[in-house]
Each structure stands twice: as C-alpha cells, then as structure tokens.
Design an enzyme around this catalytic site. Structure first.
Site, mmCIF file in Angstrom:
data_model
loop_
_atom_site.group_PDB
_atom_site.id
_atom_site.type_symbol
_atom_site.label_atom_id
_atom_site.label_comp_id
_atom_site.label_asym_id
_atom_site.label_seq_id
_atom_site.Cartn_x
_atom_site.Cartn_y
_atom_site.Cartn_z
ATOM 1 N N ARG A 90 0.827 -1.280 0.197
ATOM 2 C CA ARG A 90 0.093 -0.023 -0.303
ATOM 3 C C ARG A 90 1.000 1.138 -0.140
ATOM 4 O O ARG A 90 1.797 1.244 0.868
ATOM 5 C CB ARG A 90 -0.917 -0.140 1.339
ATOM 6 C CG ARG A 90 -1.832 1.287 1.471
ATOM 7 C CD ARG A 90 -2.111 1.590 2.872
ATOM 8 N NE ARG A 90 -3.107 2.688 2.678
ATOM 9 C CZ ARG A 90 -3.223 3.670 3.743
ATOM 10 N NH1 ARG A 90 -2.580 3.274 4.876
ATOM 11 N NH2 ARG A 90 -3.985 4.571 3.603
ATOM 12 N N HIS A 179 -8.056 6.856 0.088
ATOM 13 C CA HIS A 179 -8.703 5.512 0.176
ATOM 14 C C HIS A 179 -9.128 5.008 -1.136
ATOM 15 O O HIS A 179 -10.203 4.352 -1.133
ATOM 16 C CB HIS A 179 -10.195 5.894 1.061
ATOM 17 C CG HIS A 179 -10.313 6.473 2.294
ATOM 18 N ND1 HIS A 179 -10.739 7.509 2.802
ATOM 19 C CD2 HIS A 179 -9.168 5.986 3.459
ATOM 20 C CE1 HIS A 179 -10.505 7.860 4.011
ATOM 21 N NE2 HIS A 179 -9.596 6.947 4.260
ATOM 22 N N ARG A 240 -10.462 14.786 12.582
ATOM 23 C CA ARG A 240 -10.362 15.640 11.579
ATOM 24 C C ARG A 240 -11.449 16.589 11.077
ATOM 25 O O ARG A 240 -12.726 15.880 11.261
ATOM 26 C CB ARG A 240 -9.864 15.163 10.205
ATOM 27 C CG ARG A 240 -8.289 14.328 10.393
ATOM 28 C CD ARG A 240 -7.795 13.605 9.110
ATOM 29 N NE ARG A 240 -7.902 12.393 9.640
ATOM 30 C CZ ARG A 240 -7.494 11.421 8.560
ATOM 31 N NH1 ARG A 240 -7.569 11.409 7.447
ATOM 32 N NH2 ARG A 240 -7.482 10.207 9.269
ATOM 33 N N GLU A 383 -9.335 -3.687 1.638
ATOM 34 C CA GLU A 383 -8.238 -3.351 0.797
ATOM 35 C C GLU A 383 -7.159 -4.062 0.541
ATOM 36 O O GLU A 383 -6.620 -3.992 -0.628
ATOM 37 C CB GLU A 383 -7.785 -2.075 1.599
ATOM 38 C CG GLU A 383 -8.799 -1.014 1.683
ATOM 39 C CD GLU A 383 -8.583 0.297 2.737
ATOM 40 O OE1 GLU A 383 -8.075 1.406 2.250
ATOM 41 O OE2 GLU A 383 -8.934 0.074 3.717
#
Ligand code: ADP
Length: 396
Positions: A90, A179, A240, A383
């Site tokens: 990744r 993402h 965030r 993922e």
C-alpha cells in the site's frame, strides 16, 4: 499464487499473506512500535494467535520477523520463501504520476520519492517497506498500489481548486483524493450485488471510518471525491475537521497565536467527532454518550450525518443520477444509527432505507426498501484483497 500484502506506517506494519486461489488469507498480523520501546509482533493463522515481543529497531527487522513467522514450523504457513510470488505494497500518494498500480523498479522508486513531498508522513514509511522487502525477498516482484490512483480519472473541474493556477504548476496543489483502493473494491462488489455492469452504474461510495471520504463513481471510475490535497476535507472524521471555511485558519492562527504546525494539529488531531463532542474520536463512544443525552455527542453525530448526506446529494447532481449509495469502513459497515441518519431525507432521490433490513453489521447486504429506485448497500471493505488482486494481475 501467494501474495504478501504490506501496509507500512511510520512505526507500524500490517501484513496479510493471501492465497489467490480461493482468495484465502493464510496468515495476517501487525508489528507495532517499530523503533520504540515495547515492540510487538502479533501473528495470526487459522484461529491461532502468536505474540512475539522483542526489540524491533527498524522496518527491515520488522519484515525479517514477519518472514520468520511465516516460515515458523510452529505457527508458520510456508515451507519456503519462494512460495511468495509477489509483494503488494500500500502506498499512500502517487501524485499525478500513477493512475494505476505498478511493478516497482528504479524509476518507480525515484518517482515515489518525488511524491513524498505530498505525503511527508506516509510515503517515506511506504518506501522503507518496499526497500526492506526488496532486500529480504529479492526474487519476488514488488508492486505499489496507491491510495490516490483510483481518483486520477477525476475531470479537471473536479480536481482543480479556485486558487492561482501557478500554485498547481509549482506545487501540485489540487484535489488528489484517498482511500482509492477501498472505493474501487466496494464499487466492484456493489456491481456484483446489484447484478449490473459497473460501466452502467452511478454510485456514491461512503468510506466512513476513523478517516472518511465519499466518492462519486460513474461507470466504475472516480469522478469526484471529498478528500483533497490533504486528508481533512469532506465530512468530519474522528479527529479531523472536514470542510471548514479557509478564512477561519488565518483568523484562528492570529487569535490563538498558533504556528502552522499547531494549526495543523487543531485541524487534523483536535477536531471532528472529538472536537465537537469533547467525548471521544470513536463513533461507538459518541453513540453511547448521545443515547445518554449528551448534547454535544448528539451534535457530532448529526454533523457527520448531515455532511455525508450533503455530499451524496452533490454527487448525484455531479453524475446526473444515482443508482446506489454504498456504506463501508468501520462506521459505514457497523453503525446502524449513522446509516439511518445519513439516509433520512434522501427519499426524494428515490433512496429509502428499510429500517429493519438496516439492522446489520459487517455484512454485504442491500438495505433499501423493496422497489426503491436507488439501492442502499452495506459492503465491508477489503483493501488487502484489492491490493493482492492488483498485484497478482500485474505479475501474473
Ligand atoms: P480506520 O480508518 O482506522 O481503518 P475503521 O474503518 O476501523 O478506521 O473505523 C473506525 C470507526 O468505526 C470508529 O469510529 C469506530 O467507532 C467505528 N465503529 C466500529 N464498529 C462500530 C459499531 N459497531 N458501531 C458504530 N461505530 C463503529
């Protein structure tokens, strides 16, 4: 074919060994506190968990330990290292250089280093992981799979900010999106679930986790997404802030006498669910507090749901239609109440949630009422599997 998937952070490393025949996870684990006292490897195979505590000064040692665990006669799953056909990594940022996954060579490594300026906290760790694997598994091709690549299909009007054009040219200031591996994976699963070709579909995929992003996926490609140059825009996240008026930033820096780094801390670490609620950054804690009558927790949930709903509406307009809304990641897969809150008010679009069907966690399921024009899907993301599939495709 067996593919090792590596996700390297600055002080951690997650891995999975996947047998692509049957897409079986043979082993997976996590190395924590790399370079910090108390390093730990947790390795899991078929229901068996092994913890190894020892000094792990750097990522190369971490990967060597992972290899030792995979080869271990007691809890390993490999007889020989040559059984690993390829390693999929990744990588957070591919800038404008990478619109798809690539087999790593010297030119790719140089380009990855150039992209580090755009993701100074993430890319350097990803690069270290690739280098360590190249040294320890020299015969296995290394593949880089980027968080940003899926969004490289966005049209210019979606990725350009209304700032002086020279900053795009000088610094690459534009929307990149993140993402991507998750949005790509769930959009493909959604097409399967709907029994329709991806090329015909207009989807909004909502990846709602600690970090969150919402993406418009038209014909299988990303046409807009809520994260941008950094990883703070869009809906609010654990810590965030999501979308804020940029005028607030210089105002607050002056009022509170904040340095750029301290301001960044406010935006990335002290805002979102945590900042609004004052309770926690974790949606479960906030749901519990809201249920007990905590008004700021209630506010945090309603802001998260409102912003998510607003993006769904905006992206339906951007695509000129909508076939399905897809919920994924920790909150999207598991939070019954947040899915309910997000969908409340979307009936005018043809999206009506079935409140009974919606009482599910972590399953692939359609939770819209029978006959509703817009389907509402829950799709657990994967993922690692997506990275393994892309890796196998490239080296296969
Ligand atoms: P990351 O971005 O770190 O991969 P995840 O996708 O695991 O994060 O999502 C973490 C979030 O998912 C947390 O806010 C957590 O509270 C939330 N979550 C996990 N399980 C549930 C649940 N059963 N109900 C509500 N929220 C949940």
């Amino acid at each position: 074919m067996k593919v090792l998937v590596i996700n390297c952070g600055s002080s951690s490393l997650k891995y999975q060994l996947i047998d692509m025949e049957g897409e079986q996870v043979l082993a997976k684990g996590l190395v924590e506190r790399i370079g910090i006292a108390g390093s730990l490897l947790t390795h899991r195979t078929n229901g068996q968990k092994t913890e190894i505590q020892q000094a792990i000064p750097d990522h190369k040692v971490a990967i060597q330990l992972v290899i030792d665990a995979l080869l271990s006669p007691q809890y390993g799953v490999l007889k020989n290292l040559s059984e690993i056909s390829a390693v999929g990594h990744r990588v957070v940022h591919g800038g404008e250089k990478f619109a798809r996954s690539v087999v790593v060579d010297a030119a790719v490594m140089a380009a990855l280093r150039e992209c580090s300026e755009l993701a100074p906290l993430h890319n350097p760790a990803n690069i270290i992981g690739i280098e360590a694997c190249r040294a320890l598994l020299p015969d296995a091709p290394q593949v880089a799979v980027f968080d940003t690549a899926f969004h490289q299909t966005m049209p210019r009007e979606a990725y350009m900010y209304g700032l002086p054009y020279e900053y795009y040219q000088k610094y690459g200031l534009r929307r990149y999106g993140f993402h991507g591996t998750s949005h790509k994976y769930v959009s493909r699963r959604a097409a399967k679930l709907l029994g329709r070709p991806l090329s015909e579909l207009k989807l909004v995929t909502c990846h709602l986790g600690n970090g969150s992003s919402i993406t418009a996926v038209q014909g299988g490609v990303s046409v807009d997404t809520s994260l941008g140059f950094g990883t703070i825009s869009g809906t609010i996240m654990g810590t965030r802030c999501g979308d804020v008026d940029p005028a607030i930033i210089p105002f607050l820096m002056e009022k509170e006498n904040l340095t750029p780094a301290a301001m960044n801390d406010v935006l990335y670490k002290k805002s979102g669910l945590l900042g609004l609620s004052g309770v926690s950054s974790d949606a479960r804690d906030i749901e519990a507090a809201a249920a007990e009558g905590n008004e700021r927790a209630e506010l945090a949930l309603s802001v998260l749901a409102y912003l998510t709903r607003k993006y769904i509406g905006a992206y339906a307009a951007a695509m000129g239609g909508l076939d399905a809304i897809v919920f994924t990641a920790g909150i999207g897969e598991n939070s019954i109440t947040i899915r309910e809150r997000v969908c409340a008010g979307l009936e005018f679009l043809g999206a009506k949630l079935d409140r009974e069907k919606n009482k599910v966690r972590g399953q692939e399921v359609d939770v819209a009422v029978a006959g509703a024009k817009v389907r509402i899907l829950v799709v657990p993301t994967n993922e690692e599997l997506m990275i393994a599939q892309e890796t196998a495709e490239l080296v296969g």
